[in-house]
Scaffold this motif. Sequence first.
Motif, mmCIF file in Angstrom:
data_model
loop_
_atom_site.group_PDB
_atom_site.id
_atom_site.type_symbol
_atom_site.label_atom_id
_atom_site.label_comp_id
_atom_site.label_asym_id
_atom_site.label_seq_id
_atom_site.Cartn_x
_atom_site.Cartn_y
_atom_site.Cartn_z
ATOM 1 N N VAL A 76 27.910 49.585 41.483
ATOM 2 C CA VAL A 76 29.093 50.023 40.745
ATOM 3 C C VAL A 76 30.134 50.582 41.713
ATOM 4 N N ASP A 77 29.689 51.340 42.697
ATOM 5 C CA ASP A 77 30.594 51.907 43.700
ATOM 6 C C ASP A 77 31.343 50.795 44.444
ATOM 7 N N LEU A 78 30.622 49.768 44.887
ATOM 8 C CA LEU A 78 31.263 48.648 45.589
ATOM 9 C C LEU A 78 32.247 47.934 44.659
ATOM 10 N N TYR A 79 31.838 47.689 43.416
ATOM 11 C CA TYR A 79 32.707 47.020 42.441
ATOM 12 C C TYR A 79 34.009 47.814 42.243
ATOM 13 N N GLU A 80 33.892 49.117 42.109
ATOM 14 C CA GLU A 80 35.088 49.951 41.911
ATOM 15 C C GLU A 80 36.009 49.913 43.129
ATOM 16 N N ARG A 81 35.433 49.870 44.331
ATOM 17 C CA ARG A 81 36.267 49.775 45.534
ATOM 18 C C ARG A 81 36.940 48.410 45.638
ATOM 19 N N VAL A 82 36.246 47.360 45.215
ATOM 20 C CA VAL A 82 36.863 46.022 45.188
ATOM 21 C C VAL A 82 38.033 46.023 44.206
ATOM 22 N N LEU A 83 37.847 46.655 43.035
ATOM 23 C CA LEU A 83 38.920 46.727 42.037
ATOM 24 C C LEU A 83 40.149 47.474 42.571
ATOM 25 N N ARG A 84 39.914 48.511 43.384
ATOM 26 C CA ARG A 84 41.030 49.287 43.936
ATOM 27 C C ARG A 84 41.700 48.594 45.123
ATOM 28 N N SER A 85 41.073 47.561 45.645
ATOM 29 C CA SER A 85 41.636 46.837 46.793
ATOM 30 C C SER A 85 42.705 45.856 46.310
ATOM 31 N N ASN A 86 43.235 45.078 47.242
ATOM 32 C CA ASN A 86 44.234 44.072 46.871
ATOM 33 C C ASN A 86 43.592 42.749 46.470
ATOM 34 N N LEU A 87 42.263 42.729 46.320
ATOM 35 C CA LEU A 87 41.552 41.507 45.944
ATOM 36 C C LEU A 87 41.536 41.329 44.427
ATOM 37 N N ASP A 88 41.700 40.100 43.977
ATOM 38 C CA ASP A 88 41.535 39.785 42.566
ATOM 39 C C ASP A 88 40.048 39.626 42.279
ATOM 40 N N VAL A 89 39.634 39.988 41.076
ATOM 41 C CA VAL A 89 38.231 39.860 40.684
ATOM 42 C C VAL A 89 38.120 38.827 39.565
ATOM 43 N N LEU A 90 37.281 37.843 39.787
ATOM 44 C CA LEU A 90 36.990 36.842 38.759
ATOM 45 C C LEU A 90 35.638 37.184 38.157
ATOM 46 N N ARG A 91 35.597 37.428 36.833
ATOM 47 C CA ARG A 91 34.360 37.661 36.092
ATOM 48 C C ARG A 91 34.245 36.547 35.072
ATOM 49 N N ALA A 92 33.104 35.878 35.064
ATOM 50 C CA ALA A 92 32.904 34.794 34.101
ATOM 51 C C ALA A 92 31.411 34.555 33.912
ATOM 52 N N PRO A 93 30.994 34.180 32.687
ATOM 53 C CA PRO A 93 29.593 33.803 32.488
ATOM 54 C C PRO A 93 29.244 32.614 33.373
ATOM 55 N N ASP A 94 28.082 32.682 34.001
ATOM 56 C CA ASP A 94 27.629 31.606 34.887
ATOM 57 C C ASP A 94 26.283 31.101 34.379
ATOM 58 N N THR A 95 26.290 29.939 33.746
ATOM 59 C CA THR A 95 25.067 29.407 33.128
ATOM 60 C C THR A 95 24.004 29.005 34.140
ATOM 61 N N SER A 96 24.349 28.953 35.419
ATOM 62 C CA SER A 96 23.357 28.582 36.435
ATOM 63 C C SER A 96 22.564 29.793 36.934
ATOM 64 N N LEU A 97 22.954 30.995 36.505
ATOM 65 C CA LEU A 97 22.268 32.213 36.952
ATOM 66 C C LEU A 97 21.551 32.878 35.785
ATOM 67 N N VAL A 98 20.233 32.991 35.898
ATOM 68 C CA VAL A 98 19.417 33.625 34.866
ATOM 69 C C VAL A 98 18.587 34.721 35.523
ATOM 70 N N HIS A 99 18.657 35.912 34.955
ATOM 71 C CA HIS A 99 17.899 37.058 35.467
ATOM 72 C C HIS A 99 16.651 37.226 34.613
ATOM 73 N N LYS A 100 15.504 37.088 35.218
ATOM 74 C CA LYS A 100 14.227 37.213 34.507
ATOM 75 C C LYS A 100 13.914 38.698 34.285
ATOM 76 N N TRP A 101 13.451 39.028 33.081
ATOM 77 C CA TRP A 101 13.115 40.410 32.759
ATOM 78 C C TRP A 101 12.006 40.912 33.665
ATOM 79 N N HIS A 102 12.097 42.177 34.048
ATOM 80 C CA HIS A 102 11.042 42.867 34.804
ATOM 81 C C HIS A 102 11.101 44.341 34.447
ATOM 82 N N PRO A 103 9.987 45.060 34.588
ATOM 83 C CA PRO A 103 10.013 46.499 34.285
ATOM 84 C C PRO A 103 11.011 47.218 35.193
ATOM 85 N N LYS A 104 11.614 48.253 34.671
ATOM 86 C CA LYS A 104 12.601 49.024 35.425
ATOM 87 C C LYS A 104 12.204 50.487 35.383
#
Length: 151
Positions: A76-104
Amino acid sequence: RRNTIQGKSVYYPEVFKLYNRKYVYRNGWKPRKYSINREQGHWGYYAYGMLCIYKSDYKAVGGLDTGMMGWGGEDVDLYERVLRSNLDVLRAPDTSLVHKWHPKSCQMETTPKMYEHCLMSKAEVLADRRELARYIYQLEGETAVSDPTES
């Protein structure tokens, strides 16, 4: 890297997160393959651990703070610093990436905010609310004791 341009944009994909199989697949039924659907998972909009960024841009925003302890804070810290930078952020659903459930595991030694975020993340990946309701209903049916006066 097709969604990233050096010095201009960073890609943060929205990953499909599979639910806990214990709550989704009852009575021993399991699919042959995973599907992207409401019953099997959800889109992880508030997940920032995966990104595509050029090394020069990563260094320019300061990289990951490896001194952080606990779950998720460095992402989250890195994401917030990217948002404050001059970089544009692209967020989009990516059907090729699946996160398998695991205990947390959520450590109370982290900040109260990060501990709360960890617990919320842990709860949201159990199952769809309808599936959890069915699971609880099924448990109640299995543990219900009949009233002997109702004969």
